[in-house]
Design a protein around this motif. Structure first.
Motif, PDB file in Angstrom:
ATOM      1  N   VAL A  75      -7.218   3.031  -8.148  1.00 58.94           N
ATOM      2  CA  VAL A  75      -8.145   2.668  -7.064  1.00 58.94           C
ATOM      3  C   VAL A  75      -7.617   3.096  -5.702  1.00 58.94           C
ATOM      4  CG1 VAL A  75      -9.226   0.723  -5.834  1.00 58.94           C
ATOM      5  CG2 VAL A  75      -9.207   0.744  -8.328  1.00 58.94           C
ATOM      6  N   ALA A  76      -6.350   2.694  -5.403  1.00 56.77           N
ATOM      7  CA  ALA A  76      -5.836   2.869  -4.038  1.00 56.77           C
ATOM      8  C   ALA A  76      -4.771   3.959  -3.890  1.00 56.77           C
ATOM      9  CB  ALA A  76      -5.282   1.546  -3.541  1.00 56.77           C
ATOM     10  N   GLY A  77      -4.315   4.530  -5.005  1.00 53.53           N
ATOM     11  CA  GLY A  77      -3.320   5.613  -4.933  1.00 53.53           C
ATOM     12  C   GLY A  77      -1.891   5.147  -5.039  1.00 53.53           C
ATOM     13  N   GLY A  78      -1.668   3.836  -5.032  1.00 51.48           N
ATOM     14  CA  GLY A  78      -0.308   3.293  -5.151  1.00 51.48           C
ATOM     15  C   GLY A  78      -0.391   1.795  -5.343  1.00 51.48           C
ATOM     16  N   MET A  79       0.782   1.158  -5.391  1.00 47.19           N
ATOM     17  CA  MET A  79       0.772  -0.296  -5.601  1.00 47.19           C
ATOM     18  C   MET A  79       0.366  -1.026  -4.329  1.00 47.19           C
ATOM     19  SD  MET A  79       3.746  -1.545  -8.137  1.00 47.19           S
ATOM     20  CE  MET A  79       3.336  -3.264  -7.925  1.00 47.19           C
ATOM     21  N   LEU A  80      -0.487  -2.041  -4.497  1.00 44.93           N
ATOM     22  CA  LEU A  80      -0.975  -2.804  -3.347  1.00 44.93           C
ATOM     23  C   LEU A  80      -0.143  -4.055  -3.110  1.00 44.93           C
ATOM     24  CD1 LEU A  80      -4.801  -2.567  -4.082  1.00 44.93           C
ATOM     25  CD2 LEU A  80      -3.647  -1.523  -2.134  1.00 44.93           C
ATOM     26  N   ALA A  81       0.233  -4.237  -1.845  1.00 48.04           N
ATOM     27  CA  ALA A  81       0.911  -5.474  -1.453  1.00 48.04           C
ATOM     28  C   ALA A  81      -0.150  -6.534  -1.201  1.00 48.04           C
ATOM     29  CB  ALA A  81       1.717  -5.221  -0.183  1.00 48.04           C
ATOM     30  N   PRO A  82       0.234  -7.826  -1.171  1.00 51.62           N
ATOM     31  CA  PRO A  82      -0.771  -8.861  -0.886  1.00 51.62           C
ATOM     32  C   PRO A  82      -1.512  -8.558   0.420  1.00 51.62           C
ATOM     33  CG  PRO A  82       1.267  -9.872  -1.614  1.00 51.62           C
ATOM     34  CD  PRO A  82       1.546  -8.410  -1.478  1.00 51.62           C
ATOM     35  N   GLY A  83      -2.843  -8.692   0.378  1.00 48.65           N
ATOM     36  CA  GLY A  83      -3.646  -8.407   1.569  1.00 48.65           C
ATOM     37  C   GLY A  83      -4.320  -7.055   1.498  1.00 48.65           C
ATOM     38  N   GLY A  84      -3.825  -6.176   0.597  1.00 44.68           N
ATOM     39  CA  GLY A  84      -4.505  -4.901   0.385  1.00 44.68           C
ATOM     40  C   GLY A  84      -3.844  -3.673   0.992  1.00 44.68           C
ATOM     41  N   THR A  85      -2.651  -3.841   1.576  1.00 46.74           N
ATOM     42  CA  THR A  85      -1.972  -2.645   2.125  1.00 46.74           C
ATOM     43  C   THR A  85      -1.142  -1.996   1.026  1.00 46.74           C
ATOM     44  OG1 THR A  85      -0.160  -4.063   2.866  1.00 46.74           O
ATOM     45  CG2 THR A  85      -1.850  -3.486   4.504  1.00 46.74           C
ATOM     46  N   SER A  87       2.108  -0.422  -0.695  1.00 44.76           N
ATOM     47  CA  SER A  87       3.558  -0.618  -0.578  1.00 44.76           C
ATOM     48  C   SER A  87       4.198   0.678  -0.095  1.00 44.76           C
ATOM     49  CB  SER A  87       4.146  -1.019  -1.935  1.00 44.76           C
ATOM     50  OG  SER A  87       3.537  -2.205  -2.375  1.00 44.76           O
ATOM     51  N   ASP A  88       5.029   0.575   0.935  1.00 48.25           N
ATOM     52  CA  ASP A  88       5.657   1.766   1.543  1.00 48.25           C
ATOM     53  C   ASP A  88       6.693   2.432   0.653  1.00 48.25           C
ATOM     54  OD1 ASP A  88       4.191   1.566   3.835  1.00 48.25           O
ATOM     55  OD2 ASP A  88       5.622   0.210   4.813  1.00 48.25           O
ATOM     56  N   ASP A  89       7.421   1.627  -0.094  1.00 54.43           N
ATOM     57  CA  ASP A  89       8.585   2.164  -0.816  1.00 54.43           C
ATOM     58  C   ASP A  89       8.245   2.773  -2.174  1.00 54.43           C
ATOM     59  OD1 ASP A  89       7.771  -0.254  -1.691  1.00 54.43           O
ATOM     60  OD2 ASP A  89       9.773  -1.024  -2.152  1.00 54.43           O
ATOM     61  N   MET A  90       6.985   3.009  -2.436  1.00 58.65           N
ATOM     62  CA  MET A  90       6.605   3.527  -3.766  1.00 58.65           C
ATOM     63  C   MET A  90       5.922   4.881  -3.660  1.00 58.65           C
ATOM     64  SD  MET A  90       7.349   1.218  -6.137  1.00 58.65           S
ATOM     65  CE  MET A  90       7.215  -0.452  -6.712  1.00 58.65           C
ATOM     66  N   THR A  91       6.034   5.673  -4.738  1.00 59.94           N
ATOM     67  CA  THR A  91       5.363   6.975  -4.815  1.00 59.94           C
ATOM     68  C   THR A  91       3.857   6.761  -4.808  1.00 59.94           C
ATOM     69  OG1 THR A  91       7.059   7.334  -6.489  1.00 59.94           O
ATOM     70  CG2 THR A  91       5.528   9.148  -6.085  1.00 59.94           C
ATOM     71  N   ARG A  92       3.111   7.650  -4.152  1.00 62.52           N
ATOM     72  CA  ARG A  92       1.648   7.522  -4.104  1.00 62.52           C
ATOM     73  C   ARG A  92       0.975   8.822  -4.520  1.00 62.52           C
ATOM     74  NH1 ARG A  92       0.686   5.315   1.930  1.00 62.52           N
ATOM     75  NH2 ARG A  92       2.323   3.749   1.996  1.00 62.52           N
ATOM     76  N   THR A  93      -0.336   8.710  -4.760  1.00 59.83           N
ATOM     77  CA  THR A  93      -1.119   9.911  -5.038  1.00 59.83           C
ATOM     78  C   THR A  93      -2.335   9.948  -4.115  1.00 59.83           C
ATOM     79  OG1 THR A  93      -2.396  11.115  -6.698  1.00 59.83           O
ATOM     80  CG2 THR A  93      -2.397   8.724  -6.900  1.00 59.83           C
ATOM     81  N   GLU A  94      -2.756  11.157  -3.805  1.00 60.87           N
ATOM     82  CA  GLU A  94      -3.963  11.322  -2.973  1.00 60.87           C
ATOM     83  C   GLU A  94      -5.217  11.375  -3.838  1.00 60.87           C
ATOM     84  OE1 GLU A  94      -4.464  11.279   0.394  1.00 60.87           O
ATOM     85  OE2 GLU A  94      -2.402  10.536   0.297  1.00 60.87           O
ATOM     86  N   PHE A  95      -5.019  11.349  -5.167  1.00 65.75           N
ATOM     87  CA  PHE A  95      -6.167  11.466  -6.079  1.00 65.75           C
ATOM     88  C   PHE A  95      -6.499  10.095  -6.662  1.00 65.75           C
ATOM     89  CE2 PHE A  95      -3.976  15.554  -5.992  1.00 65.75           C
ATOM     90  CZ  PHE A  95      -5.008  16.364  -5.521  1.00 65.75           C
ATOM     91  N   CYS A  96      -7.370   9.374  -5.956  1.00 65.72           N
ATOM     92  CA  CYS A  96      -7.750   8.016  -6.390  1.00 65.72           C
ATOM     93  C   CYS A  96      -9.151   7.701  -5.870  1.00 65.72           C
ATOM     94  CB  CYS A  96      -6.741   6.996  -5.867  1.00 65.72           C
ATOM     95  SG  CYS A  96      -6.696   6.923  -4.067  1.00 65.72           S
ATOM     96  N   LEU A  97      -9.664   6.539  -6.243  1.00 64.96           N
ATOM     97  CA  LEU A  97     -11.019   6.145  -5.844  1.00 64.96           C
ATOM     98  C   LEU A  97     -11.182   6.126  -4.321  1.00 64.96           C
ATOM     99  CD1 LEU A  97     -13.753   4.663  -7.036  1.00 64.96           C
ATOM    100  CD2 LEU A  97     -12.709   2.667  -5.979  1.00 64.96           C
ATOM    101  N   PHE A  98     -10.202   5.569  -3.624  1.00 61.50           N
ATOM    102  CA  PHE A  98     -10.313   5.408  -2.170  1.00 61.50           C
ATOM    103  C   PHE A  98     -10.326   6.723  -1.389  1.00 61.50           C
ATOM    104  CE2 PHE A  98      -8.736   0.720  -1.667  1.00 61.50           C
ATOM    105  CZ  PHE A  98      -9.946   0.285  -2.210  1.00 61.50           C
ATOM    106  N   THR A  99      -9.823   7.794  -1.989  1.00 56.84           N
ATOM    107  CA  THR A  99      -9.832   9.086  -1.281  1.00 56.84           C
ATOM    108  C   THR A  99     -10.969   9.983  -1.773  1.00 56.84           C
ATOM    109  OG1 THR A  99      -8.235   9.951  -2.861  1.00 56.84           O
ATOM    110  CG2 THR A  99      -7.332   9.059  -0.807  1.00 56.84           C
ATOM    111  N   ALA A 100     -11.722   9.492  -2.756  1.00 58.44           N
ATOM    112  CA  ALA A 100     -12.831  10.286  -3.319  1.00 58.44           C
ATOM    113  C   ALA A 100     -13.995  10.339  -2.329  1.00 58.44           C
ATOM    114  CB  ALA A 100     -13.296   9.664  -4.631  1.00 58.44           C
ATOM    115  N   GLN A 101     -14.970  11.187  -2.676  1.00 60.09           N
ATOM    116  CA  GLN A 101     -16.160  11.309  -1.834  1.00 60.09           C
ATOM    117  C   GLN A 101     -16.998  10.023  -1.914  1.00 60.09           C
ATOM    118  OE1 GLN A 101     -17.446  15.382  -2.718  1.00 60.09           O
ATOM    119  NE2 GLN A 101     -19.259  14.892  -1.500  1.00 60.09           N
TER     120      GLN A 101
END
Length: 419
Positions: A75-85, A87-101
């Motif tokens: 959904v968000a490209g990485g692990m979500l911290a409480p509140g929906g942000t 997590s900075d210290d984890m690997t992320r991807t740009e290919f997820c629901l939130f970056t889709a059209q």
């Protein structure tokens, strides 16, 4: 024996060590996250390739243990911290629901990815529902575009039965409601749901989980009215939903009214007080006289314990209805209300087998008590009756109807002679 006693603590100690190691492993999703992110980066925006990659990875990676991490990434490209942000210290991807059209077609394609994944790994079903509930609670942490995509996706998933409508309880969160986030999200969600199916599908799903009477909770207490709800969703192009909510509100009001009416009858309140109360409620809730006579009839017939013997129940019914005829008369001032009452009596006598032979006697009693007119009875007999027990009840009424017709003809000829 002494040696055996000394060995016990050593064995217990070994067990505890194993448990601690397992516990540490359970909450270390780093490696799992890297594998998923890497796979998504390789497949890119090709959602068919994503579905195949997730299918194959389930055999190698522990989806059962890391379901939340998996869905967060998709959904968000990485692990979500409480509140929906994120997590900075984890690997992320740009290919997820939130970056889709942000369009319905893309969201339908994403819904297919989740659908295939959960069909393949059935045990993810519960975890996925929990994830959606959590994401809804995090709405304030997402951008407007991210919320829109999530709303469209959720509507499609609800329409296809991938998740239960019980997840909507997250939208009743006080902070989301207060800031108008819940109502705005619900507009997008219901639009995509109705687009996939129709309002009847929405109504059935909401009823199934007891959410059909809770939609008003999308608004703060001071705006929780049928008028506000109706205007908000009608203006947003969802008149079907506002009509449904209005209808539910009306059903709720009718149930409450019937309950109160039965309590007043069981207390033996004077008819004039009951009639005044009911007429006031009719004004307040815009209930028609036709609907009201149905409620009054049901309340009158529910206020007594009926005899199980057919020959005794008729006598009991006549005595009871004679007593309550002033109450029925107060709500049959229109021809249509009289017909409604006749149909209610027909239905009641058909559904309660001991009353099958009582129909004609009840109708005659209410005719004599001025509750039913000859016009209404003749209209019911000739065309307005329902199919339930039709032949039995028409046969019962035949002689009385003939008598009414003859009386009417005599009255007409007397008038002609007088002229």
């Amino acid at each position: 024996m002494n040696n055996q006693k000394q060995q016990k603590p050593t064995l217990t100690g070994q067990r505890f060590k194993t448990r601690k190691r397992d516990e540490k492993e359970r909450f270390d999703p780093t490696q799992f996250q890297e594998s998923i992110v890497q796979g998504l980066n390789q497949t890119g925006s090709d959602l068919e390739a994503v579905a195949k990659f997730l299918d194959a990875s389930g055999a190698k990676l522990d989806y059962r243990r890391y379901a939340e991490t998996l869905f967060d990434i998709l959904v968000a490209g990485g692990m979500l911290a409480p509140g929906g942000t994120l997590s900075d210290d984890m690997t992320r991807t740009e290919f997820c629901l939130f970056t889709a059209q942000e369009d319905l077609e893309t969201m339908q394609a994403y819904a297919q990815v989740f659908n295939k994944l959960i069909r393949r790994y059935k045990y993810l079903e519960k975890g996925f529902e929990e994830e959606i509930k959590k994401l809804l609670l995090f709405l304030k942490g997402f951008t407007e575009s991210e919320r829109n995509k999530l709303a469209m996706l959720t509507g499609i998933l609800l329409a296809n039965g991938n998740i239960s409508a019980s997840i909507l309880s997250s939208l009743f969160n006080e902070n989301l409601v207060k800031e108008g986030v819940s109502a705005a999200f619900a507009v997008k969600l219901f639009k995509s749901w109705i687009n996939e199916k129709d309002i009847n599908s929405v109504a059935a799903s909401l009823r199934k989980v007891g959410m059909d009477n809770r939609l008003m909770e999308l608004f703060p207490a001071n705006k929780r009215s049928c008028e506000h709800f109706s205007k908000y969703f009608t203006d947003a192009g969802l008149k079907e939903l506002s009509d449904f909510a209005r209808n539910q509100q009306s059903i709720g009001a009718r149930k409450e009214l019937q309950k109160e009416l039965q309590e007043q009858m069981s207390r033996g309140d004077p008819f004039k007080d009951i009639i005044a109360y009911v007429k006031e409620e009719m004004k307040k809730t815009s209930i028609s006289e036709q609907t009201m006579i149905g409620i009054v009839w049901t309340s009158v017939m529910s206020s007594v314990e009926w005899n199980k013997k057919e020959e005794l129940v008729t006598e009991q019914a006549i005595k009871h209805l004679k007593q309550y005829s002033p109450l029925l008369k107060a709500f049959t001032s229109q021809g249509l209300s009289e017909l409604t009452l006749l149909l209610k009596i027909q239905e009641y006598c058909y559904d309660n087998i001991h009353f099958m032979k009582a129909f004609q006697k009840i109708v005659v009693l209410l005719y004599k008590a001025d509750v039913l007119s000859e016009e209404a009875i003749l209209k019911w007999y000739s065309e307005a009756h329902m199919a339930k027990g039709k032949s039995v009840f028409l046969e019962q009424m035949k002689k009385f109807v003939e008598w009414l017709k003859n009386a009417e003809e005599e009255s007409e000829s007397e008038e002609e002679e007088a002229d």
